[in-house]
Design a protein around this motif. Structure first.
Motif, mmCIF file in Angstrom:
data_model
loop_
_atom_site.group_PDB
_atom_site.id
_atom_site.type_symbol
_atom_site.label_atom_id
_atom_site.label_comp_id
_atom_site.label_asym_id
_atom_site.label_seq_id
_atom_site.Cartn_x
_atom_site.Cartn_y
_atom_site.Cartn_z
ATOM 1 N N ASN A 33 48.682 42.725 38.959
ATOM 2 C CA ASN A 33 49.709 42.447 38.120
ATOM 3 C C ASN A 33 50.034 44.536 38.663
ATOM 4 O O ASN A 33 49.378 45.069 38.698
ATOM 5 C CB ASN A 33 49.392 42.576 36.754
ATOM 6 C CG ASN A 33 48.480 42.200 36.571
ATOM 7 O OD1 ASN A 33 49.095 40.662 36.421
ATOM 8 N ND2 ASN A 33 48.181 41.117 35.505
ATOM 9 N N GLU A 34 51.494 44.686 38.049
ATOM 10 C CA GLU A 34 52.031 45.805 37.989
ATOM 11 C C GLU A 34 51.453 46.687 36.863
ATOM 12 O O GLU A 34 51.482 46.597 36.247
ATOM 13 C CB GLU A 34 53.787 45.519 37.806
ATOM 14 C CG GLU A 34 54.160 46.852 38.882
ATOM 15 C CD GLU A 34 55.820 46.985 39.121
ATOM 16 O OE1 GLU A 34 56.523 45.951 39.762
ATOM 17 O OE2 GLU A 34 56.311 47.743 39.370
ATOM 18 N N GLY A 35 51.678 47.855 37.655
ATOM 19 C CA GLY A 35 50.812 48.934 36.962
ATOM 20 C C GLY A 35 48.998 48.917 36.783
ATOM 21 O O GLY A 35 48.781 49.970 35.588
ATOM 22 N N ASP A 36 48.645 47.767 37.499
ATOM 23 C CA ASP A 36 47.402 48.263 37.586
ATOM 24 C C ASP A 36 46.959 48.535 38.758
ATOM 25 O O ASP A 36 47.454 48.642 39.730
ATOM 26 C CB ASP A 36 46.473 46.279 37.985
ATOM 27 C CG ASP A 36 46.681 45.562 36.109
ATOM 28 O OD1 ASP A 36 46.519 46.395 35.459
ATOM 29 O OD2 ASP A 36 45.858 44.938 36.370
ATOM 30 N N MET A 37 45.475 48.886 38.637
ATOM 31 C CA MET A 37 44.674 49.513 40.614
ATOM 32 C C MET A 37 43.133 49.118 40.222
ATOM 33 O O MET A 37 42.340 48.580 39.285
ATOM 34 C CB MET A 37 45.103 51.054 40.035
ATOM 35 C CG MET A 37 44.199 52.174 38.755
ATOM 36 S SD MET A 37 43.777 53.545 38.978
ATOM 37 C CE MET A 37 42.521 54.310 38.322
ATOM 38 N N GLU A 38 43.115 49.587 41.429
ATOM 39 C CA GLU A 38 41.677 49.427 41.891
ATOM 40 C C GLU A 38 41.316 50.022 42.685
ATOM 41 O O GLU A 38 41.556 50.491 43.683
ATOM 42 C CB GLU A 38 41.245 47.833 41.970
ATOM 43 C CG GLU A 38 40.238 46.683 41.866
ATOM 44 C CD GLU A 38 39.417 45.402 42.619
ATOM 45 O OE1 GLU A 38 40.722 45.308 41.693
ATOM 46 O OE2 GLU A 38 38.904 45.465 42.728
ATOM 47 N N VAL A 39 39.959 50.374 41.941
ATOM 48 C CA VAL A 39 39.491 51.771 42.969
ATOM 49 C C VAL A 39 38.199 51.250 43.810
ATOM 50 O O VAL A 39 36.874 50.213 42.740
ATOM 51 C CB VAL A 39 38.940 53.240 42.078
ATOM 52 C CG1 VAL A 39 38.184 53.966 42.242
ATOM 53 C CG2 VAL A 39 39.437 53.279 41.013
ATOM 54 N N GLY A 40 38.152 51.555 44.648
ATOM 55 C CA GLY A 40 36.904 51.061 45.789
ATOM 56 C C GLY A 40 37.459 49.707 46.039
ATOM 57 O O GLY A 40 36.553 48.971 47.128
ATOM 58 N N MET A 41 38.770 49.291 46.727
ATOM 59 C CA MET A 41 39.600 48.197 46.875
ATOM 60 C C MET A 41 39.428 48.367 48.202
ATOM 61 O O MET A 41 39.736 49.766 48.886
ATOM 62 C CB MET A 41 40.201 47.855 46.589
ATOM 63 C CG MET A 41 41.056 45.987 46.834
ATOM 64 S SD MET A 41 43.034 45.867 46.797
ATOM 65 C CE MET A 41 42.188 45.007 44.639
ATOM 66 N N GLU A 44 36.568 48.307 39.095
ATOM 67 C CA GLU A 44 37.144 47.291 38.085
ATOM 68 C C GLU A 44 39.036 47.708 38.185
ATOM 69 O O GLU A 44 38.453 48.958 38.932
ATOM 70 C CB GLU A 44 36.587 47.599 36.941
ATOM 71 C CG GLU A 44 37.005 49.168 36.413
ATOM 72 C CD GLU A 44 36.661 49.627 34.500
ATOM 73 O OE1 GLU A 44 36.631 48.332 34.175
ATOM 74 O OE2 GLU A 44 36.256 50.942 34.664
ATOM 75 N N ARG A 45 38.893 46.209 37.450
ATOM 76 C CA ARG A 45 40.952 46.988 37.935
ATOM 77 C C ARG A 45 41.071 47.138 36.718
ATOM 78 O O ARG A 45 40.716 47.011 35.579
ATOM 79 C CB ARG A 45 41.098 44.809 38.170
ATOM 80 C CG ARG A 45 42.485 45.235 38.600
ATOM 81 C CD ARG A 45 43.251 44.360 39.306
ATOM 82 N NE ARG A 45 42.480 43.477 40.540
ATOM 83 C CZ ARG A 45 42.938 42.966 41.162
ATOM 84 N NH1 ARG A 45 43.731 41.997 40.423
ATOM 85 N NH2 ARG A 45 42.865 42.771 42.430
ATOM 86 N N LYS A 46 41.824 48.199 36.615
ATOM 87 C CA LYS A 46 42.412 48.754 35.364
ATOM 88 C C LYS A 46 43.493 49.239 35.755
ATOM 89 O O LYS A 46 44.466 49.115 35.832
ATOM 90 C CB LYS A 46 41.610 49.859 34.929
ATOM 91 C CG LYS A 46 40.853 50.491 35.511
ATOM 92 C CD LYS A 46 39.838 51.867 35.361
ATOM 93 C CE LYS A 46 39.667 52.506 36.097
ATOM 94 N NZ LYS A 46 38.765 53.431 36.158
ATOM 95 N N LYS A 47 44.398 50.094 34.167
ATOM 96 C CA LYS A 47 45.498 50.575 34.362
ATOM 97 C C LYS A 47 45.465 51.180 35.023
ATOM 98 O O LYS A 47 44.415 52.725 35.175
ATOM 99 C CB LYS A 47 46.035 50.374 32.706
ATOM 100 C CG LYS A 47 45.997 49.582 32.223
ATOM 101 C CD LYS A 47 47.672 48.641 31.901
ATOM 102 C CE LYS A 47 47.814 47.563 31.562
ATOM 103 N NZ LYS A 47 48.550 46.403 32.297
#
Lengths: 330, 330
Positions: A207-215, A224-227
């Motif tokens: 989703n636009e506006g999400d990010m995932e650290v470690g991808m 985890e996916r979060k804002k």
């Protein structure tokens, strides 16, 4: 997201055709394989030869580092897919000068398998080929041997090439390369998927506006996916993980690399670097050198990674050695 | 689209802080202005000094070309906004060595106004400053004087810097720079808008799957908006327009540049180059040299432009002259 291509099945051939025309001072195709790019400015003296490879879609990674005193050849697979054993073997035949060759690639199962088979084919002809697979993505496993290779590829590759250029034998080149591998730690964040050329669609949904650290570089799952948060908070989170999973501590000297994954503006990458510099200074960790830019991309993925390299005198000198390729000159 | 920044109003200051830290071997801030970046590797001999400038958001354009034997300073405005007169003036005070200075920028009303005022302030102190505004975007006007500057900036800037490095006086540097300006022709295509840092939104709306040939670096309207076509057809359309609006013809020698606008993968840029090469070869137009990459971006805009430069011996030599900056080394 949008791509400007022709048939999605032809992207690698067409890209390589364009690349070899633009950079014809540096590289040529192997006459035996259109997936093997060979340096035209290789040292004339016999040396350990450096061969990079992996899937396409990480440009300038792999082919952009073939030139003078860096890689002698690159073997390019399909998008996000390892090259097959035959071109891996052909690359050895193209460049070996009697001192053996070193395969270098990110630690992915397909690459390990295919380059190993290439090395066996070369061994049958009496050419010694060793391999080092890069394992810098600290989140991908707590076990070093199982980690994936991401932007740290550049660091490990450059170390190997500089060692070869000094005339060291294959054992010594491997030893120094493994030292760089064990001292290189990366963690990235992604805000979007890349667009797959064949389908024209995202590889995974985000989703636009999400990010995932470690991808990972191909969209492998992260923490985890979060804002999406402000850049400084994202960098703080990345550095917390990186420092927790590396031996880097106060007083250590480091090389810092910010690697853009394709569609993150340089503006944002320098804003991220600024925060890394602030945090490491607070922690008393010394930045000896820094690199910012798109060194290993995932086509049009929006995101970046931070790489920390723990330096000693030997690694510092190898990483600073002069070289001249289309995408890395110093 | 997503950006990784902090407060949108701080992006330029934070980017410049990061940039000057990473590239501290090449550049420093002016002590008088945090919007003026000055070369630390400037020639010690008195020469015409080269000063680039314009709005931020085109990185690496402007600041990335400050270094040795290229630009001596860059003046950076807010995103897509000209710098004000004061830093333009300060840059002259920082670098002038008694031989005068040359301001170089894209031909936009704000830049013309503010650099002109900077030049007047310098003239009041007896320093001669000339200006050349780049006008390579062939679709922006049929009248050369009204054309905008886009990726051709790099060509015109490099020519000027090489002429200054040869020790030519200001009149001769201006004359050669204007020759490069009149021989440089660009046309781009955009598939998306850039994301404005302050709002986090697109500057203009564009449907996914659409493209606009002739769109400017800041989203200025192009020829027409229509469905995206395969890369070869897009390149054919661009080249038709470019060749119609330039004097380049069979037998001419050219430099070709493919400039990525930010988010178009290098893969796609080389695929586009391949078609340019095919078409020019069919038409008997000689490619003497080619450049592919993100030289002048619009942050995260998806798109690219083709630049054709009609070469003569003088321009070829100036464009090939050695220089060393973070984003242009040869």
């Amino acid at each position: 997201m949008g791509r400007l291509i022709n048939d999605g099945y032809d992207v690698v051939e067409e890209m390589l055709e364009g690349y070899t025309k633009v950079h014809s001072d540096y590289v040529r195709f192997s006459e035996e394989s259109d997936r093997v790019i060979v340096s035209k400015v290789m040292s004339e003296e016999p040396r350990v030869r450096i061969i990079l490879g992996g899937g396409a879609g990480h440009e300038p990674m792999f082919l952009g580092y073939v030139g003078k005193d860096f890689a002698d050849a690159a073997v390019i697979g399909n998008v996000n897919t390892s090259p097959s054993p035959e071109p891996c073997y052909i690359s050895v035949k193209e460049v070996d000068s009697g001192k053996g060759c070193l395969y270098l690639y990110g630690n992915y199962a397909g690459d390990v398998l295919n380059f190993d088979m290439g090395a066996e084919m070369a061994a049958d002809e009496g050419i010694r080929v060793e391999s080092v697979s890069v394992k810098d993505d600290v989140y991908s496993s707590t076990n070093f041997e199982d980690r994936r290779g991401v932007a740290g590829d550049l660091i490990v590759f450059k170390t190997a090439a500089a060692a070869a250029a000094k005339g060291y034998d294959l054992d010594k080149v491997v030893q120094l390369t493994e030292k760089a591998n064990r001292n290189t730690f990366s963690l990235g964040v992604a805000l979007s998927s890349a667009t797959l050329p064949v389908t024209g669609e995202a590889i995974f949904e985000m989703n636009e506006g999400d990010m995932e650290v470690g991808m990972g570089l191909h969209g492998e799952p992260g923490i985890e996916r979060k804002k999406l948060k402000p850049a400084n908070e994202v960098i703080d989170e990345i550095l917390n993980h990186l420092l927790e999973r590396s031996p880097i501590k106060e007083g250590d000297e480091t090389l810092v690399m910010i690697n853009g994954l394709g569609s993150l503006p340089l503006m944002d990458q320098y804003i991220c670097y600024r925060r890394v510099d602030q945090v490491l200074e607070e922690k008393g960790i010394i930045i000896d050198r820094s690199l910012v830019g798109n060194y290993a991309t995932s086509m049009d993925m929006i995101g970046m990674s931070v790489t920390l390299v723990k330096l000693d005198n030997e690694l510092r000198e190898l990483l600073a050695a002069s070289c001249d390729t289309p995408y890395f000159k110093q």
